[in-house]
Design a protein around this motif. Structure first.
Motif, short mmCIF file in Angstrom:
data_model
loop_
_atom_site.label_atom_id
_atom_site.label_comp_id
_atom_site.label_asym_id
_atom_site.label_seq_id
_atom_site.Cartn_x
_atom_site.Cartn_y
_atom_site.Cartn_z
N ARG A 12 0.75 -1.06 0.11
CA ARG A 12 0.07 0.51 0.05
C ARG A 12 0.48 1.00 0.36
O ARG A 12 1.90 1.32 0.83
CB ARG A 12 -1.10 -0.72 1.46
CG ARG A 12 -2.05 -1.48 1.17
CD ARG A 12 -2.83 -1.25 2.52
NE ARG A 12 -3.77 -0.34 2.09
CZ ARG A 12 -4.78 -0.40 1.02
NH1 ARG A 12 -5.14 -0.88 -0.04
NH2 ARG A 12 -5.67 1.13 0.95
N ALA A 13 0.49 2.02 -1.44
CA ALA A 13 1.46 3.57 -0.47
C ALA A 13 0.66 4.54 -1.50
O ALA A 13 -0.25 4.80 -2.14
CB ALA A 13 3.06 2.93 -1.91
N VAL A 14 1.01 5.62 -0.91
CA VAL A 14 0.61 7.23 -1.76
C VAL A 14 1.49 7.34 -2.96
O VAL A 14 2.58 7.33 -3.00
CB VAL A 14 0.32 7.88 -0.77
CG1 VAL A 14 0.64 9.75 -1.68
CG2 VAL A 14 -0.13 7.78 0.40
N ILE A 15 0.71 7.07 -4.32
CA ILE A 15 1.18 7.52 -5.56
C ILE A 15 0.46 7.57 -6.21
O ILE A 15 -0.90 7.77 -6.02
CB ILE A 15 1.95 5.62 -5.56
CG1 ILE A 15 2.50 5.69 -6.88
CG2 ILE A 15 0.63 4.70 -5.60
CD1 ILE A 15 3.95 4.92 -7.28
N GLY A 16 1.13 8.55 -7.22
CA GLY A 16 0.10 9.24 -8.56
C GLY A 16 0.16 10.84 -8.46
O GLY A 16 1.09 11.44 -7.40
N VAL A 17 0.01 10.88 -9.43
CA VAL A 17 0.52 12.02 -10.44
C VAL A 17 -0.86 13.85 -10.46
O VAL A 17 -0.54 14.73 -9.87
CB VAL A 17 1.36 12.30 -11.47
CG1 VAL A 17 2.07 11.68 -11.16
CG2 VAL A 17 0.02 12.42 -12.43
N HIS A 18 -1.79 12.08 -10.22
CA HIS A 18 -3.12 13.65 -9.61
C HIS A 18 -3.61 13.84 -7.92
O HIS A 18 -3.04 13.00 -7.52
CB HIS A 18 -4.20 12.38 -10.21
CG HIS A 18 -3.83 12.51 -11.78
ND1 HIS A 18 -4.23 13.98 -12.84
CD2 HIS A 18 -4.08 11.36 -12.43
CE1 HIS A 18 -3.67 12.90 -14.03
NE2 HIS A 18 -3.80 11.80 -13.54
N ASP A 19 -3.98 14.63 -7.64
CA ASP A 19 -4.27 14.92 -6.86
C ASP A 19 -5.64 14.69 -5.86
O ASP A 19 -4.76 13.60 -4.57
CB ASP A 19 -5.11 16.97 -6.73
CG ASP A 19 -4.47 17.59 -6.74
OD1 ASP A 19 -2.99 17.82 -6.63
OD2 ASP A 19 -4.77 19.20 -6.79
N TRP A 20 -6.00 13.95 -6.34
CA TRP A 20 -7.32 13.01 -5.71
C TRP A 20 -6.41 11.53 -5.55
O TRP A 20 -6.86 10.77 -4.57
CB TRP A 20 -8.28 12.60 -6.83
CG TRP A 20 -8.29 11.27 -8.15
CD1 TRP A 20 -7.86 12.66 -9.56
CD2 TRP A 20 -8.09 10.58 -8.22
NE1 TRP A 20 -7.66 11.10 -10.49
CE2 TRP A 20 -7.55 10.29 -10.21
CE3 TRP A 20 -7.89 9.36 -7.53
CZ2 TRP A 20 -7.14 8.95 -10.40
CZ3 TRP A 20 -7.55 7.87 -7.81
CH2 TRP A 20 -7.87 7.31 -9.47
N GLU A 21 -5.35 10.96 -6.50
CA GLU A 21 -4.46 9.66 -5.95
C GLU A 21 -3.74 10.18 -4.52
O GLU A 21 -3.15 8.97 -4.19
CB GLU A 21 -3.11 9.54 -7.14
CG GLU A 21 -4.35 9.30 -8.35
CD GLU A 21 -3.01 9.05 -9.40
OE1 GLU A 21 -3.40 7.52 -10.24
OE2 GLU A 21 -2.39 9.64 -9.66
N ARG A 22 -3.46 11.33 -4.48
CA ARG A 22 -2.25 11.43 -3.79
C ARG A 22 -3.72 11.50 -1.86
O ARG A 22 -2.80 12.27 -0.89
CB ARG A 22 -1.81 11.93 -3.77
CG ARG A 22 -0.65 12.74 -4.41
CD ARG A 22 -0.03 12.57 -5.00
NE ARG A 22 0.88 13.33 -4.04
CZ ARG A 22 1.45 11.76 -4.43
NH1 ARG A 22 1.54 10.88 -4.89
NH2 ARG A 22 2.88 12.09 -2.92
#
Length: 125
Positions: A12-22
């Motif tokens: 499980r990780a916080v990952i992504g370029v979009h605000d909602w993904e973070r």
């Protein structure tokens, strides 16, 4: 050289370029194939001479949980570096899956292969 593998380890990780993904930790999966020498472990039947894959899995899960990468490439490289720090591992092939990243695809991901670097400019073959 032998290979040790771990399939579909959940991270499980916080990952992504979009605000909602973070805004939340996403579920990821990692597949590992490790180049290892198992002769001494096989002869002695002693974990001290083997790669402790349970302990390695815990380290990778903790590393992913503490990360906050935007790119899957970055997290995959960090995970591979952690694997290569383990005694007895000569190379790693790591596939990091991000299920649900594309609505029309089961998963997206990246596969990277890394050898242990012996010295500046020289890598294991």
């Amino acid at each position: 050289m032998d290979t040790l593998f771990v399939q579909e380890l959940e991270l499980r990780a916080v990952i992504g370029v979009h605000d909602w993904e973070r805004t939340f930790a996403q579920r990821l999966r990692v597949d590992l194939v490790l180049g290892v020498t198992t002769e001494m472990a096989a002869k002695t039947d002693d974990l001290a001479h083997a790669v402790d894959y349970a302990a390695l899995a815990e380290r990778l899960q903790a590393l992913a949980a503490q990360s906050a990468c935007e790119l899957i490439e970055t997290l995959a490289a960090r995970l591979a570096d952690e694997v290569l720090e383990q005694p007895g591992v000569h190379w790693v092939r790591l596939t990091l899956h991000k299920p649900g990243a594309l609505p029309a695809a089961k998963s997206v991901g990246i596969t990277i292969e890394r050898p242990i670097e012996h010295s500046a400019g020289e890598v294991a073959s």
